[in-house]
Design a protein around this motif. Structure first.
Motif, PDB file in Angstrom:
ATOM      1  N   MET A  92       0.854  -1.207   0.000  1.00 58.40           N
ATOM      2  CA  MET A  92       0.000   0.000   0.000  1.00 58.40           C
ATOM      3  C   MET A  92       0.875   1.236   0.000  1.00 58.40           C
ATOM      4  O   MET A  92       1.764   1.380   0.824  1.00 58.40           O
TER       5      MET A  92
ATOM      6  N   ARG B 234      -6.733   4.049  -9.293  1.00 58.31           N
ATOM      7  CA  ARG B 234      -7.596   3.540  -8.223  1.00 58.31           C
ATOM      8  C   ARG B 234      -6.793   3.127  -6.981  1.00 58.31           C
ATOM      9  O   ARG B 234      -7.240   3.313  -5.856  1.00 58.31           O
ATOM     10  N   ALA B 235      -5.611   2.571  -7.213  1.00 60.44           N
ATOM     11  CA  ALA B 235      -4.792   2.148  -6.069  1.00 60.44           C
ATOM     12  C   ALA B 235      -4.343   3.366  -5.260  1.00 60.44           C
ATOM     13  O   ALA B 235      -4.387   3.352  -4.027  1.00 60.44           O
TER      14      ALA B 235
ATOM     15  N   ALA C 176      -5.821   6.317  -5.214  1.00 62.39           N
ATOM     16  CA  ALA C 176      -7.021   6.898  -4.600  1.00 62.39           C
ATOM     17  C   ALA C 176      -7.332   6.169  -3.294  1.00 62.39           C
ATOM     18  O   ALA C 176      -7.588   6.792  -2.267  1.00 62.39           O
ATOM     19  N   ALA C 177      -7.270   4.838  -3.325  1.00 60.80           N
ATOM     20  CA  ALA C 177      -7.579   4.053  -2.122  1.00 60.80           C
ATOM     21  C   ALA C 177      -6.515   4.286  -1.052  1.00 60.80           C
ATOM     22  O   ALA C 177      -6.836   4.413   0.127  1.00 60.80           O
TER      23      ALA C 177
ATOM     24  N   LEU D 102      -4.672   6.923  -0.524  1.00 59.05           N
ATOM     25  CA  LEU D 102      -4.712   8.272   0.044  1.00 59.05           C
ATOM     26  C   LEU D 102      -6.096   8.650   0.569  1.00 59.05           C
ATOM     27  O   LEU D 102      -6.278   9.744   1.099  1.00 59.05           O
ATOM     28  N   ASN D 103      -7.079   7.762   0.391  1.00 64.40           N
ATOM     29  CA  ASN D 103      -8.469   8.077   0.742  1.00 64.40           C
ATOM     30  C   ASN D 103      -8.932   9.346   0.036  1.00 64.40           C
ATOM     31  O   ASN D 103      -9.489  10.257   0.654  1.00 64.40           O
ATOM     32  N   VAL D 104      -8.671   9.389  -1.250  1.00 67.31           N
ATOM     33  CA  VAL D 104      -9.030  10.551  -2.052  1.00 67.31           C
ATOM     34  C   VAL D 104      -9.781  10.056  -3.277  1.00 67.31           C
ATOM     35  O   VAL D 104      -9.535   8.950  -3.740  1.00 67.31           O
ATOM     36  N   SER D 105     -10.699  10.866  -3.786  1.00 71.68           N
ATOM     37  CA  SER D 105     -11.534  10.387  -4.881  1.00 71.68           C
ATOM     38  C   SER D 105     -10.714  10.080  -6.132  1.00 71.68           C
ATOM     39  O   SER D 105      -9.669  10.677  -6.381  1.00 71.68           O
ATOM     40  N   VAL D 106     -11.233   9.146  -6.914  1.00 70.01           N
ATOM     41  CA  VAL D 106     -10.597   8.739  -8.160  1.00 70.01           C
ATOM     42  C   VAL D 106     -10.418   9.933  -9.093  1.00 70.01           C
ATOM     43  O   VAL D 106      -9.381  10.099  -9.731  1.00 70.01           O
ATOM     44  N   ILE D 107     -11.417  10.809  -9.130  1.00 69.94           N
ATOM     45  CA  ILE D 107     -11.373  11.930 -10.065  1.00 69.94           C
ATOM     46  C   ILE D 107     -10.233  12.901  -9.730  1.00 69.94           C
ATOM     47  O   ILE D 107      -9.645  13.520 -10.611  1.00 69.94           O
ATOM     48  N   THR D 108      -9.913  13.002  -8.439  1.00 68.87           N
ATOM     49  CA  THR D 108      -8.820  13.882  -8.021  1.00 68.87           C
ATOM     50  C   THR D 108      -7.476  13.347  -8.511  1.00 68.87           C
ATOM     51  O   THR D 108      -6.632  14.093  -9.014  1.00 68.87           O
TER      52      THR D 108
ATOM     53  N   ARG E 245      -7.187  13.781 -12.281  1.00 69.79           N
ATOM     54  CA  ARG E 245      -6.839  15.162 -12.609  1.00 69.79           C
ATOM     55  C   ARG E 245      -5.342  15.402 -12.422  1.00 69.79           C
ATOM     56  O   ARG E 245      -4.683  16.000 -13.273  1.00 69.79           O
TER      57      ARG E 245
ATOM     58  N   MET F 279     -13.058   3.420   0.319  1.00 66.04           N
ATOM     59  CA  MET F 279     -12.152   3.647  -0.806  1.00 66.04           C
ATOM     60  C   MET F 279     -11.609   2.327  -1.327  1.00 66.04           C
ATOM     61  O   MET F 279     -11.321   2.179  -2.504  1.00 66.04           O
ATOM     62  N   ASP F 280     -11.476   1.366  -0.415  1.00 65.18           N
ATOM     63  CA  ASP F 280     -10.981   0.052  -0.803  1.00 65.18           C
ATOM     64  C   ASP F 280     -11.947  -0.630  -1.780  1.00 65.18           C
ATOM     65  O   ASP F 280     -11.535  -1.320  -2.703  1.00 65.18           O
TER      66      ASP F 280
ATOM     67  N   LEU G  62     -13.459   0.707  -4.055  1.00 64.11           N
ATOM     68  CA  LEU G  62     -13.339   1.274  -5.394  1.00 64.11           C
ATOM     69  C   LEU G  62     -12.093   0.855  -6.145  1.00 64.11           C
ATOM     70  O   LEU G  62     -11.837   1.310  -7.243  1.00 64.11           O
ATOM     71  N   HIS G  63     -11.315  -0.058  -5.557  1.00 63.10           N
ATOM     72  CA  HIS G  63     -10.264  -0.713  -6.335  1.00 63.10           C
ATOM     73  C   HIS G  63     -10.901  -1.378  -7.545  1.00 63.10           C
ATOM     74  O   HIS G  63     -10.289  -1.541  -8.586  1.00 63.10           O
TER      75      HIS G  63
ATOM     76  N   ARG H 125     -13.420  15.071   0.049  1.00 63.52           N
ATOM     77  CA  ARG H 125     -12.240  14.234  -0.125  1.00 63.52           C
ATOM     78  C   ARG H 125     -12.505  13.015  -1.018  1.00 63.52           C
ATOM     79  O   ARG H 125     -11.714  12.713  -1.904  1.00 63.52           O
ATOM     80  N   ILE H 126     -13.602  12.311  -0.785  1.00 64.56           N
ATOM     81  CA  ILE H 126     -13.734  11.007  -1.456  1.00 64.56           C
ATOM     82  C   ILE H 126     -14.737  10.967  -2.618  1.00 64.56           C
ATOM     83  O   ILE H 126     -14.813   9.956  -3.303  1.00 64.56           O
ATOM     84  N   SER H 127     -15.470  12.054  -2.863  1.00 67.98           N
ATOM     85  CA  SER H 127     -16.482  11.993  -3.935  1.00 67.98           C
ATOM     86  C   SER H 127     -15.911  12.341  -5.295  1.00 67.98           C
ATOM     87  O   SER H 127     -15.104  13.253  -5.422  1.00 67.98           O
ATOM     88  N   ASP H 128     -16.384  11.630  -6.319  1.00 68.16           N
ATOM     89  CA  ASP H 128     -16.095  12.011  -7.694  1.00 68.16           C
ATOM     90  C   ASP H 128     -17.120  13.041  -8.155  1.00 68.16           C
ATOM     91  O   ASP H 128     -16.823  13.944  -8.901  1.00 68.16           O
TER      92      ASP H 128
ATOM     93  N   LYS I  55     -16.833  16.830  -9.033  1.00 66.51           N
ATOM     94  CA  LYS I  55     -16.254  17.573  -7.910  1.00 66.51           C
ATOM     95  C   LYS I  55     -15.190  18.582  -8.347  1.00 66.51           C
ATOM     96  O   LYS I  55     -15.174  19.714  -7.872  1.00 66.51           O
ATOM     97  N   GLU I  56     -14.300  18.168  -9.232  1.00 69.04           N
ATOM     98  CA  GLU I  56     -13.225  19.074  -9.649  1.00 69.04           C
ATOM     99  C   GLU I  56     -13.807  20.311 -10.334  1.00 69.04           C
ATOM    100  O   GLU I  56     -13.290  21.410 -10.180  1.00 69.04           O
TER     101      GLU I  56
END
Lengths: 125, 295
Positions: A1, A42-43, A45-46, A48-54, A57, B174-175, B177-178, B196-199, B215-216
């Protein structure tokens, strides 16, 4: 991780910029050498506990800057463009010199005095 | 047919003192949607409609391609729903609940369940009655997550959790969403978690959808701009202002259509251009929405 990258809630910069800055630093330092595979979107994002879209970007902007390359279906890699790490260091140097010049001006130093100080710093190393 | 996990079109649901109206939203596989609104905005009602627990008065709802509430039994097998009013049997242990859920859902992942027991610091032998609030929430989440549902619908999943427990729970979300074929719709008052976690983020207020966007995009478009005008100067006419506050020569503008061109228009007078947190955007958005609706 993977968890070496940090997101600060008190940092005014958006999360994607914080992530970009920390990846750039790893590339510039050579810790992430050209060709190194980055964590998948995705890895990371998981981790860092941050959204995939971030993360998307951040990777997209790093790609536009030429720091990384993304190959569809294969992942993202540190770009092996010649001297990329050098370019980043170059930009960093420029920034620090400008800052030093600004502070020197605030202190009322002449150009000669500032140049002398830089020479002294070089010699003391 | 589409492959959207949730689709709602023109949904209306009336109660005696509350009407949810003209609600449309959709959620794609692999996405996290944060659903944000003040108390009583209709968040829980929307999630209950999506789960087929109540029938809409008008409009269309599909979950995992199935019409709701008609096919709710089919869709529910692959949907995990957690809300604050879910109860465990007080005299049964967590282990008993785990066996029970396992006997109903073939997708139960015993290895993952055991890992979650550890990560959430729960004890399978403990009676539900003696669980703390935080432990009870984590237990319900465990019972849902270990089924490995394709869609998670979570009503205020982090409310009542301390910061450490919130971190543990969000890490598990978040896990999930792997796997890019799974998705999450969650409502929350905690805009820090949502940011933090929403798209995608959907704002709702007084039964109406205020805005739903990437979100962005939200964070990029909204800015607070502080201006200082020269003596006697008037502000140029500006489109796309959400709010405008003037105190002598000092002006604060809020826009949801920020661009470099916008900044250039004001350039000589700008003291500072500030990004806004999701919480600030939310409040400004809701206040404007209420003004427009005239209440």
């Amino acid at each position: 991780m993977y968890s070496g990258i940090n997101i600060s809630q008190t940092d005014a910069r958006p999360m994607y910029l914080q992530i970009m800055e920390q990846i750039r630093a790893r590339v510039a330092a050579g810790d992430w050498p050209p060709g190194k595979e980055l964590p998948s979107i995705r890895a990371l994002a998981a981790a860092l506990n941050v959204s995939v879209i971030t993360i998307k970007r951040a990777y997209l902007d790093l790609e536009n800057e030429g720091v990384i390359v993304t190959r569809h279906g294969k992942g993202s890699f540190v770009a092996d463009a010649n001297g990329l790490a050098g370019e980043l260091k170059e930009a960093q140097l420029q920034e620090h010199l400008e800052q030093a010049a600004g502070i020197g001006r605030q202190l009322g130093l002449t150009s000669e005095e500032l140049a002398k100080r830089l020479r002294r710093a070089l010699e003391s190393k | 047919m589409t492959d959207k996990h949730i689709e709602m079109h023109g949904v209306r649901k009336s109660y005696r003192f509350f009407t949810l109206d003209d609600l449309s939203l959709d959620l794609a596989p692999g996405e996290v949607m944060g659903f944000v609104g003040p108390n009583g905005a209709g968040k829980s009602t929307t999630l209950r409609l999506a789960m087929g627990l109540v029938a809409p008065d008008a409009g269309e709802i599909r979950v995992l391609g199935q019409p709701m509430p008609a096919a709710s039994a089919i869709a529910k097998r692959e949907v995990g729903y957690v809300s604050a009013d879910m109860h465990l049997l007080p005299n049964a242990t967590l282990g008993w609940h785990m066996d029970f859920v396992k006997s109903i859902y073939p997708g139960w992942d015993a290895g993952y369940a055991a890992a979650l027991v550890k990560r959430f610091n729960l004890r399978p032998g403990q009676n539900a009655r003696s669980l703390s609030l935080g432990e009870r929430i984590k237990a319900v989440l465990l019972l849902t997550l270990a089924r490995r549902p394709r869609l998670l619908v979570l009503d205020e999943p982090t409310t009542g959790l301390d910061p450490v427990a919130r971190h543990e729970v969000i890490t598990e979300f978040m896990d999930v969403l792997h796997d890019d074929s799974r998705s999450i719709l969650f409502s929350s008052h905690n805009t820090v978690d949502v940011e933090r976690i929403s798209d995608r983020i959907t704002f709702i207020d007084r039964g109406r959808l205020v805005e739903s966007s990437n979100k962005e995009d939200f964070l990029d478009r909204w800015r607070r701009i502080q201006l200082q005008l020269p003596e006697g100067a008037a502000l140029p006419a500006l489109p796309d202002l959400v709010s405008r506050n003037q105190d002598g020569r000092f002006v604060t503008l809020v826009t949801d259509q920020f661009s470099d061109g916008f900044a250039a228009l004001l350039a000589p007078h700008v003291r500072e251009v500030q990004r806004m947190s999701l919480e600030e955007i939310f409040v400004a958005n809701v206040m404007r929405h209420r003004e427009v609706r005239g209440s």
